[in-house]
Design a protein around this motif. Structure first.
Motif, short mmCIF file in Angstrom:
data_model
loop_
_atom_site.label_atom_id
_atom_site.label_comp_id
_atom_site.label_asym_id
_atom_site.label_seq_id
_atom_site.Cartn_x
_atom_site.Cartn_y
_atom_site.Cartn_z
N LEU A 146 0.84 -1.21 0.00
CA LEU A 146 0.00 0.00 0.00
C LEU A 146 0.87 1.26 0.00
CD1 LEU A 146 -2.83 -1.01 2.46
CD2 LEU A 146 -3.08 -0.51 0.03
N ALA A 147 1.88 1.27 0.83
CA ALA A 147 2.73 2.44 0.93
C ALA A 147 3.39 2.72 -0.42
CB ALA A 147 3.80 2.23 2.00
N LEU A 148 3.81 1.65 -1.10
CA LEU A 148 4.47 1.85 -2.39
C LEU A 148 3.50 2.49 -3.38
CD1 LEU A 148 6.58 -1.40 -2.75
CD2 LEU A 148 7.42 0.95 -2.75
N LEU A 149 2.27 1.96 -3.44
CA LEU A 149 1.28 2.51 -4.36
C LEU A 149 1.09 4.00 -4.11
CD1 LEU A 149 -1.37 -0.36 -4.36
CD2 LEU A 149 -0.06 0.47 -6.32
N MET A 169 1.75 7.24 -6.66
CA MET A 169 0.76 8.24 -7.02
C MET A 169 1.28 9.64 -6.76
SD MET A 169 -2.79 6.51 -5.79
CE MET A 169 -3.81 7.88 -6.30
N VAL A 170 1.87 9.85 -5.61
CA VAL A 170 2.39 11.18 -5.29
C VAL A 170 3.44 11.58 -6.32
CG1 VAL A 170 3.72 12.49 -3.61
CG2 VAL A 170 1.88 11.00 -2.84
N GLY A 171 4.29 10.63 -6.64
CA GLY A 171 5.35 10.92 -7.61
C GLY A 171 4.76 11.35 -8.95
N LEU A 172 3.79 10.57 -9.42
CA LEU A 172 3.18 10.91 -10.71
C LEU A 172 2.56 12.29 -10.66
CD1 LEU A 172 1.58 7.48 -11.65
CD2 LEU A 172 3.41 8.65 -12.86
N PHE A 173 1.92 12.58 -9.54
CA PHE A 173 1.25 13.86 -9.37
C PHE A 173 2.26 14.99 -9.51
CE2 PHE A 173 0.09 17.23 -6.33
CZ PHE A 173 -1.01 17.74 -7.00
N LEU A 174 3.37 14.85 -8.77
CA LEU A 174 4.37 15.91 -8.82
C LEU A 174 4.94 16.04 -10.24
CD1 LEU A 174 6.28 15.30 -5.48
CD2 LEU A 174 4.76 17.18 -6.02
N TYR A 175 5.09 14.89 -10.89
CA TYR A 175 5.70 14.88 -12.21
C TYR A 175 4.83 15.63 -13.21
CZ TYR A 175 7.27 13.03 -16.69
OH TYR A 175 7.72 12.92 -17.97
N SER A 176 3.51 15.39 -13.17
CA SER A 176 2.67 15.97 -14.21
C SER A 176 2.16 17.36 -13.85
CB SER A 176 1.48 15.05 -14.46
OG SER A 176 0.81 14.83 -13.23
N MET A 177 2.34 17.79 -12.63
CA MET A 177 1.74 19.04 -12.17
C MET A 177 2.21 20.26 -12.98
SD MET A 177 -0.39 19.88 -9.93
CE MET A 177 -1.02 21.34 -9.15
N PRO A 178 3.53 20.50 -13.15
CA PRO A 178 3.97 21.74 -13.80
C PRO A 178 3.36 21.91 -15.18
CG PRO A 178 5.82 20.52 -12.90
CD PRO A 178 4.64 19.65 -12.74
N GLY A 179 3.38 20.84 -15.93
CA GLY A 179 2.86 20.95 -17.31
C GLY A 179 1.39 21.36 -17.30
#
Length: 2047
Positions: free
Chosen positions: A2021-2024, A2028-2038
């Protein structure tokens, strides 16, 4: 039948003028007033009847007095006249009518006449029975009621009522009969009335003073001496004290002064700690200081042996209240604080009250403060010792620590505390407080007022309670002087607690300055009783009073310490209402709070009456004299203020009558009726105008007048100012009464015991008679208490404590009375001293009982104010001045004149300021209920008029504001000042120039100054003429005021310096007495001089006070001159003087007008010769930087003296050339009066100048008095002896000499047979032999008796076979040493047992009610079978395991030496058998409580020599003896004092308990030896980090006596950087040893052998030594006879005659015989004395920086060999034993029944993965594990695994030796010694988590239970009952195999069996191990076969997947899910941060 006296007063006629008249009728001190007749002219018709019921029949000499007054409402009544009548006629006839004229106060008849009628009749019960109450109501003709006190009626003595003209004509001093007060008199049914009856009395313990003289004549014969319990009549006459009380001479306050303390704690080990696999650390905490031990890993029985020292410099009270806390903490490290396992608390006071101030090797039981239900958490074994200055602690010798394993028997608890302590709750309830002082200055008050707008109380109080290291607080009551809390503070603590005191403090809550207002300590010992009929602590509800600094508030209060409870409070601060209760908890119940935190709860209010009924008290005081006022105070007006509580306090006191009324109204509703009832009752006190009676609490200011250069006095001549205060308190007088009764019994006992001690000291006759008398008085007093104390049971406000205390006091007193009777019956001549000791116990018990824990009325303070500043104070306990109608209950100073010395408050009173008197008051105080006020003046010296304040309306209602004395006596005081001795040195020369100043009343005189002496003989008579004393003559005779004598040192510049002070009472002679025996002339007596609290010398003096008669002619003239009120001034004419005994004029022309002490008083002198042996001077220090070069000694005694020869060059040879000189002198016959002898050393400089180097005063010459031999005595024990007994037989220093039987031989020889009987414990005995006969001392031939005696083989019945005799080569010096220590311990134990037995015998004696079950009082005390004592001692210590035998290695027969556990000097009287050492002092004596310590700094050198004095002429028999050298006088056969070269060999064995010198709590010690100029430093051989180092070294130094004779052995601490610190040093005077008759050069061994460890080490063989001794002592012998006989003088000794050499060849020798004589040398007549045996002495190490406190001890000895005889052999090798290397091989074969921890995969079965771990204690890091036996389903495991543990072992000490570095930063390795213990543990292996601990067993390799044969037989009992099971030692068995249990603790802390192990232990020496090596585990060489394990264990390898699935599914399922669960989430957080600026950019651009 009761009797009564009736007086009918009819009329008084021929009165002058017109006015109101009143009559006062008095009989037996009780007065009634008539009614007032208003406006009567010349006749007053009273027509009134008065009636006195009388208890004892009226004596014909008794008097009736009637005074007639003119009555005035405003002023004092004016006396018209008095009628006095002796009742003789009335007694005879029973009825009489009289008319007679009155007389005025000058005894002149006036015209007024009176007519009365008197009846004396037996009444038939119309008088009420005596009630137990205080008053008796007697109906009279009128309907009013009279109140009077039983006491005054029963007393057959007339009492003056204080109104003029004083007393009736005959004044018998009021002497109460011992133990017959009022109520007992009623029970007895008869009371002796007159003094005639007294004389026939059956109670002669107290004599009437009247007939002392007659009794004294009779004392001689015809009287049973036991009944007179007076040591000497004079002793009584000086102490008779009825109106005055004795002052206390010690002026300086003792409390509150800081002292040095050192607390040493050794934490040895811990056992049975609760918890699995812990890493424990022990924390030692005292107060705020904490110290930690090192951490021991994974063990619950860690061994530390670490020593901690705490140093404190605080007052004793603070020290003893500090809490010492031991706690064990689990796994503490730098980062975390660890978890607490358990704690143990006790206060330092508990340790200090232990014997020797220490607990030694005791087990402290730990408990958990957070969970009181948990039970015991383990034990710590420790030593705790508290050393104050001057205490020396005897460390019990460190022998094998085998006996202390019995934990239960050695718990760290004081005697009498049960080993099972329970938890308890302590409830301290705080109700309310009163009378708090202002805690803010008035400025602050104004500021507050400005802000708040109201004037509120300026204090915010709360109460803080401290107990057992915890604090609790109540809430804060804002702004209240009378706060009410009603709260309780609850402590939870073990009961009985090891903390003695609860500290209760009222504090003022303030953000800035939170200070204590007052402190009170509750001592739990006083409010509980631990007896079988005892009670739990309980107190109150009761008021406690708090005292502290003065009440005027200053921001920085200089006396703040006083409010914290340090030192004696100088003013009342507040009173607090509290109660204490204790409830024992039942820890098993469910709802119990398990933590020990302090709780606070509200409680309900208690009613007003709960603490007692509020009563009005009246305090009256009169200042008769104020003298000795310190000049420093200046001549501003002085006044005195008296306060009781806040009443009378001028600052914020409640002296206002309004307050009085208000208080009274508060006291409950009934106060109105009370007033009216009072009015109706008191005919006496006319309408009680109480409301208006303002208190007068201070005297009018007055300017002081000069007495002399040091002191002022106040001119209170005939006018004595008075004060009086009314106050309201709860009536709890009963408590004080009971205390008073006990105090009085104790005072009487103390005085009696002091008398007895004095008699013993001065060697007067019959001390036993006096002691019997004292015990009889005690017994009577105690039984009297029981009858008196049982009253007023149902009084209001009695608390539980009152009832319980009463019960226990009654029981105690009852038993004390019985015991006193018993002891009395056993007092014999020879038991006086023992019984005296027992009686001193009574005194302590009484004092303890008398101290009342619940206060009632506060103490009275007297302050001297000068110019409104408070200067000095005195504090008088209220119980001491409390009045009661029962004499025993009355305070000891109530209604008596007391000398009160005022002193400076608080810290100002420490040191020199506290030595001087600030003022001396003669003061009279009376405190009692207001309604008993009638008698308040009766104790004053009579002959005064009351001067009342003007506004009084009532007649008697107003007390006087001053007393006018019109009766005075004139005396002459003669002070016979003979001499003083042992004074303090006040000058830098070490001497003083003393003079004495004598103060009496307002007079003072000085003696002449004698320069440069500490022992002045003034021999001077000081005469004080015309001393005027007020009061009646007879009173002054029995009780004169005290004389104060102060001794000063005269300085050429500046003020004289105070040396000390003492008090004396003069012997008084009245005009009508004859000046002659037995009272006159007075005897010289010694008075102890004090300075502060220390004794400062003694004064020998006598004082007499002689009344001067008036001249007849003068009296006649005065009578003519008398008008109505003129007071005549009578001059003392010349005729008056002539009647005094004459004074001889000055006898010496050169002394000028100085009068000598007259002949009858000065001692009788006789001629003595004093011979002085001048030997030499040593260690002279520089004087004013110059070396002493040519010293000389001057000896002076009683004005005569002698000088030694001059030493020409001190450096080259400090000995004198002429040895003996003598001088003659006249000395007193009485040895006790001998003047001191002064020794002074001067240095003769160039040009005839002399400088004083130092001086010494020999205060007692007694030990130097020579008594010639008594020729008639045929017993050689009586031959010539110096009084110090060295030439005589010295008995009993030999330790174990058999009980000798004298057997008569036909030849008249006496053979002293020395066959030791098998079962007799040997006690020293003296065999008295006839001087003429021969005696044979037989010694068992094959073996020295002493050896046999000591080596009783300890055989066991049917157990192990005794080992064969040891191989000589195995033995070394250490074998001898350890065997000797063992013997010493045995002796000590046997001694203790014998003492315990003796004590038990005492107790039995006491219990047996005098039934004689005593042992015979012969010399052979305690000849009890040895066995009995042995078992007893082991039983006492609860240490005998099994038989107490297998624990010890069987004792080999080893030759022994003596181990002295102290210095050799103390054993042998400092070797001063003929050569004495006198320390020379110089410089001032600095005062200290214990000045002996500081005196060491004043020593400037030592004089060696001796004295001998004898009366002339001497019998010429002595001088006629052969070889008598007349030049040497009495000092015959003394060696010459030429320089001599000596080889000194110093052996240092070891040091113990050194004071740590490094931060880590250790030291690195090494030895330094200094002798003269040579110094040996053994620095490179320092021993790292050891406080108990074993040095084992010898050092040789060559020295020349006398120049180098002081040997210093020091222990230094080695430091890598910086200088090395001195730990401690010891000094030995070698010269005295060398020349001593005890032969201290080389100790005599117990047996003679030529080789081996016991080789004879003296270059002189026993035969040579013996020959030399015989020659020196002029003895006949030695004669060696056939058959092993030797004869010396007339003694015959027997002994062996063969010896073996190294090769085993036997040859004949006489050495054994000679040695036998030497060992029994003390039995040789005339010259015998104990010779020093081969020995080791234990010397304390001292450090000059810490004087008086031991810094450790060193064991050593010194041999000395003169260089002019053959050189001695090489030194004995005593180097420490090297540990022996061993290898222990442990094979773990199998385990069984191991508990199963895990669940199996699918099946869920229980299983374990077992492995075994093992290590030797102290070597955890070298632990070894077996492989793992996986998946055991039954708890069985198979291993066949070998552990190998190499270790170094010391056989003798049974310790493993480990050397390792303590930490990374250590410079070198530290050696540890650790008990040999093997630990085995069983574990469950886990792969992914920590392994689980399952169980363990620890085997002590010296004694562990034998393993069981099979697993079945192996049980937990092997651990639980270890003590009972037979044990084995691996060092003997070498190879052992068996089953042992593994144990662990379950949740309830119970031990449970967790498995069994089959192991084999095999021990080999290192050499053997090298020969057949083995491999670890199952490796080569000598591999073990593989174990046969079932399949399941290998499952892991067969199906790894299954196993993994099992792990994943069962154990880590949730963990894995959580990780996924922690990994999932992370993704998600990582993806969020990654796509946020664009995304943002898109939004912004609006895409």
């Amino acid at each position: 039948m009761t009797m009564a006296l009736l007086v009918y007063l009819k009329t008084v006629s021929e009165l002058r003028g017109k006015g109101d008249r009143i009559a006062k009728v008095s009989f037996r001190g009780l007065s009634f007033y008539s009614r007032v007749l208003e406006n009567c002219e010349d006749e007053a018709r009273f027509e009134e009847a008065f009636r006195w019921p009388v208890a004892s029949k009226v004596d014909g000499n008794e008097m009736l007095e009637i005074h007639i007054y003119n009555y005035s409402k405003v002023f004092t009544n004016r006396l018209i006249g008095t009628f006095r009548m002796v009742l003789q006629k009335v007694v005879e006839e029973g009825h009489l009518e009289v008319s007679d004229t009155l007389i005025d106060d000058n005894n002149t008849a006036i015209q007024t006449s009176i007519s009365i009628e008197i009846r004396y009749q037996a009444m038939d019960g119309s008088v009420r029975v005596w009630s137990d109450g205080e008053f008796l109501d007697v109906p009279d003709d009128r309907d009013g009621m009279f109140q009077f006190e039983t006491e005054s009626l029963l007393s057959s003595h007339s009492r003056s009522s204080g109104t003029p003209p004083g007393k009736s004509s005959h004044g018998i001093p009021t002497f109460k009969k011992a133990g017959k007060g009022v109520f007992s008199a009623m029970k007895l049914g008869k009371v002796r009335s007159s003094k005639e009856d007294h004389k026939k009395g059956d109670d002669p313990a107290i004599l009437e003073t009247e007939d002392l003289d007659r009794k004294a004549m009779r004392l001689g014969g015809g009287h049973d001496p036991d009944t007179i319990s007076l040591a000497s009549v004079t002793a009584v006459t000086t102490n008779v004290s009825n109106k005055r009380s004795k002052p206390d001479i010690k002026m300086e306050p003792g409390a509150g002064r800081p002292v040095d303390y050192q607390i040493s704690v050794t934490v040895i080990e811990a056992r049975q700690l609760v918890g699995l696999n812990m890493d424990p650390v022990v924390c030692v905490e005292i107060g705020e200081e904490k110290k930690y031990t090192s951490m021991k890993e994974s063990t619950n029985c860690p061994y530390y042996n670490e020593y901690f020292v705490f140093d404190f410099h605080v007052p004793p009270d603070v020290m003893f209240d500090k809490i010492l806390k031991l706690s064990v903490i689990h796994s503490k490290n730098l980062l975390r604080s660890g978890t607490l396992v358990g704690t143990f608390k006790l206060d330092v006071g508990t340790v200090y009250t232990q014997p020797e101030h220490q607990f030694y090797h005791k087990w402290a039981m730990l408990s958990d403060p957070d969970d009181i239900t948990a039970g015991c958490k383990g034990y710590i074994k420790c030593d705790i010792a508290v050393v104050g200055k001057g205490d020396n602690i005897k460390t019990p010798h460190k022998a094998n620590e085998t006996d202390e394993d019995d934990i239960e028997g050695n718990l760290l608890l004081p005697e009498g505390v049960p080993s099972e302590r329970q938890w308890a709750r302590f409830y301290v309830k705080i109700y309310r407080a009163e009378g708090l002082p202002k805690m803010n200055t008035s400025i602050m008050a104004n500021v507050k007022k400005a802000f708040i707008g109201e004037n509120r109380d300026l204090v915010d109080p709360y109460v803080q309670v401290q107990f057992a290291g915890q604090k609790g607080k109540t809430s804060v009551q804002k702004s209240s002087y009378e706060p009410i809390w009603n709260e309780q503070i609850i402590f939870t603590e073990m009961f009985p607690p090891l903390c003695k005191r609860i500290k209760v403090q009222i504090r003022d809550s303030d953000k800035v300055n939170d200070v204590a207002i007052g402190t009170h300590f509750i001592d739990l010992r006083k409010i509980s009783n631990d007896g079988d009929k005892g009670f739990l602590p309980t107190l109150g509800p009761a008021w406690v009073n708090m005292y502290g600094s003065t009440r005027n508030y200053t921001l920085m209060d200089e006396h703040q310490d006083l409010n914290e409870g340090l030192g004696e409070g100088v003013s009342f601060r507040a009173r607090l209402l509290i109660s204490v209760a204790v409830e024992i908890l039942d820890t098993t119940s469910v709802e119990i709070m398990s933590s020990t935190d302090v709780q606070l709860e509200p409680v309900s209010n208690i009613s007003e009456s709960a603490t007692g009924k509020l009563e009005e008290f009246f305090l009256f005081g009169s200042f008769l004299e104020a003298t000795m006022i310190d000049r420093k105070i200046g001549d501003k007006p002085i006044n005195f203020e008296v306060t009781i509580g806040n009443y009378g306090n001028q600052l914020d006191g409640v002296s206002k009558p309004v307050a009085g009324k208000k208080k009274k109204k508060d006291g409950g509703g009934e106060s109105d009726e009370e007033e009216s009832e009072l009015i109706q009752n008191s005919s006496d006190e006319e309408a009680e105008d109480d409301g208006d009676l303002a208190s007068v609490s201070s005297t009018p200011p007055m300017k002081p007048v000069i007495t002399d250069r040091n002191y002022f006095h106040l001119p209170y001549f005939e006018k004595k100012p008075c004060i009086y205060i009314k106050s309201w308190w709860q009536d709890q007088r009963r408590r004080l009464y009971n205390s008073n009764i006990m105090d009085k019994i104790a005072d009487k006992l103390e005085e009696g015991l002091n008398d007895v001690q004095e008699i013993i000291k001065t060697e007067k006759a019959f001390p036993e008679r006096r002691l019997r008398g004292v015990l009889e008085e005690l017994s009577a007093g105690c039984s009297r208490f029981v009858t008196l104390a049982n009253k007023d049971q149902n009084q209001a406000g009695r608390t539980k404590l009152d009832r319980e205390r009463l019960k226990s006091c009654m029981r105690e007193m009852e038993s004390m009375s019985q015991q006193a009777k018993t002891i009395r019956s056993q007092v014999k001549r020879n038991t006086v001293r023992d019984k005296l000791k027992l009686s001193l116990n009574f005194l302590q018990r009484l004092r303890f009982l008398a101290d009342e824990p619940q206060h009632s009325i506060p103490d009275v303070f007297i302050w001297m104010m000068s110019n409104n500043k408070r200067i000095a104070y005195a504090r008088v306990p209220c119980k001491d001045i409390l009045y009661s109608i029962v004499d025993e209950e009355m305070g000891k100073e109530c209604g008596k004149v007391k000398a009160v010395f005022l002193r400076l408050p608080g810290k100002k009173g420490f040191g020199p300021a506290g030595w001087t008197v600030q003022a001396k008051l003669e003061m009279y105080l009376w405190l009692g209920l207001n309604k008993q006020r009638k008698d308040f003046l009766s104790g004053l010296p009579s002959g005064f008029e009351e001067n009342k304040a003007v506004k009084g309306t009532g007649l008697q209602a107003v007390p006087p504001i001053s007393l006018i004395y019109n009766m005075k006596q004139v005396f002459q005081l003669r002070a016979h000042m003979y001499q003083a001795r042992s004074l303090f040195a006040a000058d830098s020369s070490g001497l003083s120039d003393p003079f004495a100043r004598v103060f009496f009343s307002t007079h003072s005189q000085v003696t002449e100054v004698l320069s440069e002496t500490l022992c002045p003989t003034w021999d001077q008579l000081l005469v004080f003429d015309n001393v005027e004393l007020y009061g009646e003559a007879t009173e002054l005779r029995d009780d004169p005021p005290i004389i104060v004598i102060e001794i000063y040192d005269q300085d050429t510049v500046g003020k004289a310096e105070f040396i000390g002070r003492t008090f004396a009472k003069p012997l008084t002679k009245m005009v009508d007495e004859h000046y002659g025996p037995p009272r006159f002339p007075p005897q010289l007596e010694y008075y102890q001089i004090f300075r502060g609290n220390c004794t400062a010398g003694e004064l020998l003096a006598a004082f007499e006070l002689l009344q001067i008669p008036y001249d007849d002619e003068e009296i006649r003239r005065a009578l003519i001159a008398v008008h109505d009120f003129a007071v005549p001034q009578i001059k003392i004419g010349p005729a008056g003087r002539t009647e005094l005994p004459p004074i001889d004029g000055p006898s010496d022309v050169d002394r000028g007008p100085i009068l000598p002490v007259p002949l009858g008083i000065r001692p009788i002198l006789s001629r003595y010769r004093i011979e002085v042996l001048f030997w030499g001077l040593r260690d002279l220090k520089r004087i004013n930087l110059a070396q002493v070069d040519r010293p000389r000694v001057d000896i002076e005694c009683a004005g005569k003296g002698i000088q030694s020869a001059l030493i020409q060059n001190y450096k080259k040879n400090p000995n004198f050339s002429t040895l003996v000189k003598w001088f003659e002198v006249d000395l007193p016959e009485n040895e006790l009066l001998h003047p001191p002898l002064n020794i002074r050393v001067v240095d003769c400089r160039a040009f005839g100048r002399y400088t004083l180097v130092g001086s010494h005063a020999v205060t007692s010459l007694r030990k130097f008095i020579y008594t010639p031999p008594d020729k008639r005595a045929n017993n050689w024990a009586h031959t010539a002896k110096l009084a110090n007994g060295y030439l005589a037989l010295i008995n009993g220093t030999s330790r174990s000499r058999p009980h000798s039987h004298a057997i008569s031989h036909s030849s008249g020889d006496i053979v002293v047979n020395m066959d030791p009987e098998p079962n007799i414990k040997k006690i020293d005995t003296v065999v008295k032999l006839d001087a003429t006969s021969d005696a044979v001392v037989k010694i068992d031939v094959n073996e020295d008796e002493k050896e046999k005696e000591k080596k009783k083989k300890k055989k066991k019945k049917g157990e192990e076979v005794e080992e064969e005799e040891p191989d000589e080569s195995m033995l070394d010096w250490w074998s001898k040493y350890f065997a000797s220590i063992e013997t010493m311990m045995e002796n000590l134990r046997a001694q203790e047992a014998a003492w315990a037995e003796a004590e038990e015998r005492e107790d039995l004696e006491i219990a047996a009610e005098g039934a004689e079950i005593k042992g015979d009082d012969s010399h052979v005390k305690g000849t009890k079978p040895k066995e009995k004592i042995k078992t007893k001692s082991s039983k006492d210590k609860k240490k005998n395991h099994g038989d107490g035998v297998e624990k010890k290695l069987p004792k080999l027969r080893v030759d022994e030496l003596m181990v002295f556990n102290k210095e050799l000097e103390t054993e042998f009287e400092h070797f001063e058998d003929w050569l004495h050492t006198f320390n020379l002092y110089r410089g001032k004596a600095i005062d200290d409580d214990d000045h002996a310590m500081v005196d060491d700094d004043r020593i400037v050198g030592r004089f060696k020599g001796s004295l001998c004095m004898y009366k002339l002429p001497l019998s010429d028999e002595i001088t006629r003896e052969a070889g008598f050298d007349p030049n040497m006088g009495m000092f015959q056969s003394i060696p010459h004092n030429d320089p001599i070269n000596v080889l000194v060999r110093v052996y240092v064995v070891r040091a113990t308990d050194l004071h740590p010198a490094d931060i880590n709590g250790k030291a690195d010690p090494y030895i330094v030896i200094k002798l003269g100029k040579s110094e040996i430093k053994d620095k490179e051989n320092y021993i790292s980090k050891q406080l108990n180092p074993v040095f084992g070294k010898s050092f040789d130094i060559e020295a020349t006596f006398p120049m180098e004779s002081m040997l210093t052995v020091s222990v230094y601490d080695w430091d890598l950087v910086g200088t090395d610190d001195l730990i401690g040093e010891t000094k030995i005077d070698l010269e005295n040893r060398y020349y001593s008759k005890h032969r201290a050069t080389c100790g005599i061994a117990s047996s003679y052998s030529l080789h081996g460890y016991n080789m004879w080490r003296d270059p002189q063989k026993p035969t040579q030594i013996l020959a030399k001794l015989c020659k020196e002592g002029k003895l006949d012998g030695p004669h060696y006879g056939p058959g092993g006989k030797i004869k010396v003088a007339n003694r015959i000794f027997l002994g062996p005659t063969e010896i073996e050499d190294e090769n085993g060849l036997k040859k004949q020798t006489e050495e054994h015989l000679a040695l036998t004589v030497l060992k029994h040398w003390e039995e040789i007549p005339r010259v015998g004395c104990k010779l020093i045996p081969e020995h080791v002495e234990t010397r304390p190490l001292l450090n000059p920086d810490k004087p008086g406190i031991e810094q450790g001890r060193i064991e050593m000895w010194v041999d000395m060999f003169p260089m002019d005889v053959p050189a001695p052999g090489p030194a004995i090798d005593i180097s420490p034993r090297k540990p022996k290397s061993f290898e222990l091989r442990v094979i773990i074969w199998n385990t069984d029944d191991v508990v199963l921890e895990d669940d199996a995969f699918m099946t869920g079965e229980k299983m374990s993965d077992i492995y075994v771990r093992g290590w030797l204690k102290g070597q955890q890091e070298d632990k070894q594990d077996t492989d793992v036996h996986y998946h055991s389903l039954t708890g069985e495991g198979n291993f066949n695994w070998r552990f190998v543990f190499p270790f170094d072992y010391l056989m003798a000490e049974e310790k493993i030796v480990i050397s390792k570095k303590e930490s990374l930063f250590s410079w070198d390795e530290t050696e540890y010694k650790i008990p040999a213990r093997l630990t085995m543990q069983v574990w469950d292996a886990d792969h992914f988590s920590a392994d689980d601990f399952l169980g363990a067993i620890e085997l002590d390799l010296n004694r562990f239970p034998r393993g069981a044969k099979t697993a079945k037989q192996c049980s937990i009992d092997m651990v639980l009952n270890e003590q009972e099971l037979p044990t084995i030692s691996i060092f003997k068995q070498k190879r052992v195999k068996g089953w042992w249990p593994f144990v662990a603790r379950d949740e309830n802390d119970e031990l449970e069996l967790t498995g069994k192990v089959e192991a084999e232990l095999h021990l080999m020496t290192a050499e053997e191990a090298e020969k057949n090596p083995v491999g670890l585990g199952r490796n080569e060489p000598d591999p073990l076969e593989k174990p046969n394990r079932p399949d399941t264990t290998f499952l892991w390898f067969l199906s790894p997947l299954k196993a993994i699935r099992y792990l994943v599914c069962n154990r880590y399922k949730w963990l894995i899910i959580k990780i996924v669960l922690a990994l999932l989430l992370l993704i998600m957080v990582g993806l969020f941060l990654y796509s946020m600026p664009g995304y943002l950019v898109k939004k912004l651009l609006g895409a």
